[in-house]
Design a protein around this motif. Structure first.
Motif, short mmCIF file in Angstrom:
data_model
loop_
_atom_site.label_atom_id
_atom_site.label_comp_id
_atom_site.label_asym_id
_atom_site.label_seq_id
_atom_site.Cartn_x
_atom_site.Cartn_y
_atom_site.Cartn_z
N ASP A 155 0.72 -0.91 0.35
CA ASP A 155 0.10 -0.35 0.71
C ASP A 155 0.73 1.48 0.27
O ASP A 155 1.49 1.75 1.12
N PRO A 156 1.35 1.61 -1.25
CA PRO A 156 1.81 2.30 -1.44
C PRO A 156 1.41 4.38 -0.65
O PRO A 156 1.49 5.27 -1.22
N GLY A 157 0.00 4.31 -0.58
CA GLY A 157 -0.93 5.46 0.16
C GLY A 157 -1.80 5.70 -0.88
O GLY A 157 -1.53 6.09 -2.37
N THR A 158 -3.13 6.03 -0.31
CA THR A 158 -3.86 6.51 -1.37
C THR A 158 -4.16 8.23 -1.07
O THR A 158 -4.92 8.24 0.08
N LEU A 159 -3.28 9.59 -1.34
CA LEU A 159 -3.05 10.53 -0.79
C LEU A 159 -4.26 10.90 -1.95
O LEU A 159 -4.23 10.94 -2.96
N ILE A 160 -4.59 12.17 -1.41
CA ILE A 160 -5.49 13.42 -2.10
C ILE A 160 -5.63 15.05 -1.84
O ILE A 160 -4.13 14.66 -1.72
#
Ligand code: SF4
Length: 480
Positions: free
Chosen positions: A243-248
């Motif tokens: 999980d590389p991150g779900t950034l907004i």
């Protein structure tokens, strides 16, 4: 160098080469061709699996056919979900293998009634599209209390009342272990997640319970890859997910898309093993990171899920359960994961439309998904109770399948026999599509049923049945 499929000769040379036919193919070369098209598996060759003298060849074949992105299996006593197992970056190069799994969360602050209602909504979510049932796949049980007892209680309620495999979500290894303690061995949940702070304890849990382990490192790809290396090489954990991150936000979104793309590119094009694991997207993160009202969060969650599915996410963890958020996801997933080399087909067999009885018309069509759904919808719209015989034309439409000799009397006879349709109706009359008129004789010879040529356009089926499906017309027809 990107992954390349082995040639039939490379595969053939490692098969037993006895042409025994036990795999259902006429010879080993035909089996080799099916293997490289992923239309069969090594397990279908009994001599290769059972005869120990082929053990080395079997290992070489497994290596040749293994995907650059590892396939991970998650299990409950009733369902198996596979994630990853991908070979290519672009669908047209082969096809995508395991559709992106969609998980919906349940958290451990919820009371029993709310948990049961949410499980029911998750399990019942279903959308029928061109003969397929599009559904959700997993439940992510999240610890928000950080209390092991509370988490164990929630996991137990979910496991006892759901058929779906689980993801156990907490950064606290004691909490995760409490979850495992209430699950039977038939469960194989994903642990979410190891981080730079807890990786050692999480790795020990993954080993003890033989469970796959997700690594989360939002915004830090170096750390993600370094943990993948340590856990795979130092701890011997082969089933990892990243999980590389779900950034907004503008920068966050750009980073997220680049990170997913880079990881999949490195796995498939550079065969870089530390990137070669399923990718996890967490659109659910908008519920904690985004300012705004509930509708804003739902919109963003829907947008992120679609975007990440397009950019190689093998698993998505979501919170919204509303149809308008999930429907685009399951529809897009269906489109993305169909095999571009093959027409979309539905299973052959007999379908009951409405409440057919022994006098109802029997209508024949092909298993091309689009033809099938149009014919089905036209019969339903006309409010006709009918038996619909769907024959296997390998996903070809009526006119093409007639020309290619895939629409044959033998195929119609097969379905009638396997479904015992002759015991369900009295009249022995078949209505075939107008575009299949030229095979009417063949169908009559193979089935022994009287054939009536129906309309060319199935939208005319209602009027056609009304006009010709009367006692007198049938008597007249059967006396000819
Ligand atoms: S079962 Fe194996 S050995 Fe026999 S024909 Fe098929 S591929 Fe060849």
């Amino acid at each position: 160098m990107p992954w390349r499929p082995p040639t039939p000769i490379e595969i053939y040379q490692l098969l037993p080469q006895t042409n025994c036919g036990k795999c259902g193919e006429p010879n080993c070369m035909a089996f080799a061709v099916k293997l490289i098209n992923f239309d069969t598996t090594l397990e279908q060759c009994p001599p290769l699996i059972e005869d120990k003298s082929y053990a080395k060849n079997l290992e070489k074949l497994k290596a040749l056919l293994s995907p650059p992105v590892k396939e991970i299996v998650l299990r409950s006593p009733k369902r198996v979900v596979k994630i990853g197992g991908e070979y290519v970056l672009y669908r047209h190069e082969l096809r995508y293998m395991n559709p992106t799994a969609i998980a919906i969360d349940i958290d451990d602050s919820m009371d029993r009634d709310s948990i049961l209602k949410r499980i029911e909504a998750i399990e019942k979510f279903e959308y029928e599209y061109v003969g397929r049932k599009l559904k959700l796949d997993l439940i992510a049980v999240r610890s928000v209390t950080n209390d092991p007892k509370q988490f164990a209680k929630t996991v137990q309620i979910v496991a006892e009342n759901s058929t779906l495999p689980l993801i156990l979500c907490s950064l606290n290894p004691t909490v995760i272990e409490a979850g495992f303690n209430v699950l039977t061995q038939e469960h194989r949940p994903l642990i979410y997640a190891a981080t730079k702070d807890n990786w050692r304890e999480m790795a020990e849990l993954a080993k003890r319970y033989e469970a796959p382990l997700a690594i989360a490192s939002p915004g830090d790809l170096d750390m993600l890859v370094s943990l993948a290396k340590t856990l795979s090489e130092g701890f011997g954990i082969s089933d990892l997910a990243l999980d590389p991150g779900t950034l907004i936000g503008v920068n966050g979104l750009a980073y997220t898309v680049k990170a997913f793309t880079w990881l999949r590119y490195k796995a498939v094009y550079d065969l870089w093993k530390y990137a070669g694991y399923p990718l996890i997207g967490t659109p659910i993160s908008v519920w904690s990171s985004l300012e705004g009202d509930v509708m804003d969060k739902m919109w963003w969650e829907a947008i992120l899920a679609t975007l990440l599915m397009t950019r190689y996410a093998d698993l998505l963890i979501m919170h919204s359960i509303d149809g308008w958020v999930l429907l685009p996801q399951v529809m897009w997933r269906f489109q993305l994961y169909t095999d571009p080399r093959k027409p979309v087909a539905v299973p052959s067999g007999v379908r009951e439309i409405g409440k057919p009885d022994e006098k109802s018309p029997v209508i024949v069509t092909t298993n091309y998904a689009l033809t099938y759904s149009i014919v089905l919808s036209d019969i339903e719209k006309a409010k006709v109770n009918a038996w619909l015989v769907v024959i296997d034309t390998e996903g070809l439409a009526v006119d093409v399948s007639v020309a290619a000799r895939k629409f044959t009397g033998e195929k119609v006879a097969e379905v009638i026999k396997s479904s015992e349709l002759d015991k369900k109706v009295r009249h022995k009359v078949l209505i075939i599509p107008g575009k299949a008129a030229r095979v009417s004789g063949d169908v009559e010879d193979a089935t022994g049923w009287k054939v009536v040529v129906g309309p060319v356009d199935s939208s005319e089926i209602g009027k056609f049945i009304e006009k010709m499906w009367t006692e007198n017309k049938l008597k007249e027809l059967l006396s000819q």
